[in-house]
Design a protein around this motif. Structure first.
Motif, PDB file in Angstrom:
ATOM      1  N   VAL A  65      64.006  21.214  65.282  1.00  0.00           N
ATOM      2  CA  VAL A  65      63.434  22.026  66.356  1.00  0.00           C
ATOM      3  C   VAL A  65      63.979  23.441  66.283  1.00  0.00           C
ATOM      4  CG1 VAL A  65      63.314  22.334  68.857  1.00  0.00           C
ATOM      5  CG2 VAL A  65      62.977  20.066  67.863  1.00  0.00           C
ATOM      6  N   ARG A  66      65.259  23.580  65.997  1.00  0.00           N
ATOM      7  CA  ARG A  66      65.853  24.913  65.844  1.00  0.00           C
ATOM      8  C   ARG A  66      65.218  25.654  64.669  1.00  0.00           C
ATOM      9  NH1 ARG A  66      71.944  24.821  64.367  1.00  0.00           N
ATOM     10  NH2 ARG A  66      70.999  24.111  62.422  1.00  0.00           N
ATOM     11  N   ALA A  67      64.979  24.951  63.565  1.00  0.00           N
ATOM     12  CA  ALA A  67      64.360  25.581  62.400  1.00  0.00           C
ATOM     13  C   ALA A  67      62.972  26.112  62.738  1.00  0.00           C
ATOM     14  CB  ALA A  67      64.278  24.576  61.247  1.00  0.00           C
TER      15      ALA A  67
ATOM     16  N   ARG B 253      61.234  30.358  63.463  1.00  0.00           N
ATOM     17  CA  ARG B 253      60.105  30.878  62.691  1.00  0.00           C
ATOM     18  C   ARG B 253      58.937  31.301  63.585  1.00  0.00           C
ATOM     19  NH1 ARG B 253      61.784  32.841  58.433  1.00  0.00           N
ATOM     20  NH2 ARG B 253      59.634  32.924  57.680  1.00  0.00           N
ATOM     21  N   ILE B 254      59.128  31.306  64.895  1.00  0.00           N
ATOM     22  CA  ILE B 254      58.076  31.783  65.792  1.00  0.00           C
ATOM     23  C   ILE B 254      57.940  33.296  65.624  1.00  0.00           C
ATOM     24  CG2 ILE B 254      57.297  31.946  68.181  1.00  0.00           C
ATOM     25  CD1 ILE B 254      57.320  29.112  67.086  1.00  0.00           C
ATOM     26  N   ALA B 255      56.693  33.763  65.494  1.00  0.00           N
ATOM     27  CA  ALA B 255      56.457  35.178  65.205  1.00  0.00           C
ATOM     28  C   ALA B 255      55.392  35.749  66.140  1.00  0.00           C
ATOM     29  CB  ALA B 255      56.035  35.353  63.750  1.00  0.00           C
TER      30      ALA B 255
ATOM     31  N   THR C  81      62.991  35.402  66.949  1.00  0.00           N
ATOM     32  CA  THR C  81      64.383  35.068  67.246  1.00  0.00           C
ATOM     33  C   THR C  81      65.002  34.290  66.087  1.00  0.00           C
ATOM     34  OG1 THR C  81      65.855  33.989  68.852  1.00  0.00           O
ATOM     35  CG2 THR C  81      63.608  33.082  68.621  1.00  0.00           C
ATOM     36  N   PRO C  82      65.325  34.972  64.986  1.00  0.00           N
ATOM     37  CA  PRO C  82      65.832  34.293  63.793  1.00  0.00           C
ATOM     38  C   PRO C  82      67.202  33.660  63.966  1.00  0.00           C
ATOM     39  CG  PRO C  82      65.990  36.677  63.545  1.00  0.00           C
ATOM     40  CD  PRO C  82      65.200  36.433  64.795  1.00  0.00           C
ATOM     41  N   ASP C  83      67.915  34.005  65.043  1.00  0.00           N
ATOM     42  CA  ASP C  83      69.249  33.446  65.264  1.00  0.00           C
ATOM     43  C   ASP C  83      69.294  32.500  66.465  1.00  0.00           C
ATOM     44  OD1 ASP C  83      70.394  34.971  63.141  1.00  0.00           O
ATOM     45  OD2 ASP C  83      70.370  36.729  64.442  1.00  0.00           O
TER      46      ASP C  83
ATOM     47  N   THR D 104      69.216  29.528  73.461  1.00  0.00           N
ATOM     48  CA  THR D 104      69.818  30.849  73.335  1.00  0.00           C
ATOM     49  C   THR D 104      69.002  31.615  72.308  1.00  0.00           C
ATOM     50  OG1 THR D 104      72.017  29.954  73.801  1.00  0.00           O
ATOM     51  CG2 THR D 104      71.904  32.151  72.831  1.00  0.00           C
ATOM     52  N   ILE D 105      68.410  32.745  72.718  1.00  0.00           N
ATOM     53  CA  ILE D 105      67.528  33.489  71.829  1.00  0.00           C
ATOM     54  C   ILE D 105      67.975  34.939  71.718  1.00  0.00           C
ATOM     55  CG2 ILE D 105      65.551  32.004  72.343  1.00  0.00           C
ATOM     56  CD1 ILE D 105      64.478  34.239  74.132  1.00  0.00           C
ATOM     57  N   ASP D 106      67.381  35.662  70.764  1.00  0.00           N
ATOM     58  CA  ASP D 106      67.678  37.079  70.589  1.00  0.00           C
ATOM     59  C   ASP D 106      67.130  37.860  71.786  1.00  0.00           C
ATOM     60  OD1 ASP D 106      68.060  35.747  68.202  1.00  0.00           O
ATOM     61  OD2 ASP D 106      67.672  37.499  66.995  1.00  0.00           O
ATOM     62  N   GLY D 107      67.708  39.041  72.033  1.00  0.00           N
ATOM     63  CA  GLY D 107      67.296  39.818  73.202  1.00  0.00           C
ATOM     64  C   GLY D 107      66.058  40.652  72.984  1.00  0.00           C
ATOM     65  N   ALA D 108      65.868  41.163  71.764  1.00  0.00           N
ATOM     66  CA  ALA D 108      64.732  42.043  71.503  1.00  0.00           C
ATOM     67  C   ALA D 108      64.483  42.125  70.005  1.00  0.00           C
ATOM     68  CB  ALA D 108      64.976  43.442  72.076  1.00  0.00           C
TER      69      ALA D 108
END
Length: 230
Positions: free
Chosen positions: A141-143, A147-149, A59-61, A42-46
């Motif tokens: 893995v979530r952490a 942090r992917i940028a 996707t910090p959340d 589950t990732i952020d939308g934008a």
């Protein structure tokens, strides 16, 4: 209601047949099946990225689910869905404070000082991959995922939005659905305001001046000086 079987536990299927003959004959066959589950993301939308600015966390959340928790030996891939600019880059932005610290040593990615896997980035297809080792857990893995940028170091990047795709594979080879989000491009180049007023207002006691508004501006400063002064 669906029944969720215990992860990593075998399931015993029993098939029984019987005849109407006398005496009744009952035959039983059993099949042992090992159960595993697909991971999910589950990732952020934008997220917005401003040209010529530092990398932006995508996707910090983000959240991850996997009933088996068998991500050790798995893989996380993130890629630009359709290449817009050859200089687009995906990377891991380190986090050096608080809990779940993410750091890099060469191509190794560490969480709280423990190596969790290795990363690679292909410029050919703009895909960033992390292959997890035996230390990887749902939490680590979530952490890392959080942090992917994204960044583009070009002076004038291609002015368009980018779609980013994420997919997680566990050690059984089961894949999550592809999760997508949008990097919304924003330019740092601002059109200057245009000041309007009478060209020759020496005879006017109270000349009126106006200016065009600038999108995003929160204040304006006006300087008045003698144009003939050195």
């Amino acid at each position: 209601m669906p029944t969720f079987l215990s992860p990593n536990a075998p399931v015993l299927l029993t098939l029984t047949s019987s005849t109407t003959a006398v005496p009744t004959v009952v035959e039983t066959s059993e099949l042992r099946v090992d159960v595993t589950y697909r991971p999910s993301l589950t990732i952020d939308g934008a997220v917005s990225w401003i040209a010529n600015q530092p990398p932006v966390i995508l996707t910090p959340d983000a959240q991850i689910a996997d009933l088996d928790e068998n991500l050790a030996g798995g893989k996380l891939t993130i890629k630009v869905a359709s290449i817009q600019d050859s200089q687009d880059q995906l990377l891991i932005q380190p986090k050096i404070t608080g809990t779940d610290q993410v750091t890099l040593i060469g191509n190794q990615v560490l969480v709280d000082g423990l190596a969790m896997g290795t990363w690679s980035f292909s410029t050919a297809n703009q895909q960033f991959s992390i292959t997890f080792n035996q230390n990887a857990t749902l939490t680590s893995v979530r952490a890392i995922l959080r942090r992917i940028a994204f960044v583009n170091p070009a002076t004038t990047p291609v002015a368009t939005d980018r779609q980013i795709q994420f997919q997680l594979v566990d050690d059984a080879g089961l894949r999550s659905d592809v999760a997508s989000m949008l990097v919304v491009y924003s330019s740092t180049q601002i059109t200057p305001p245009v000041l309007n007023g009478p060209a020759n207002s020496t005879l006017l006691l109270r000349p009126t001046f106006t200016w065009t508004s600038v999108a995003g501006a929160v204040s304006y400063d006006i300087q008045i000086r003698n144009a003939t002064a050195n």
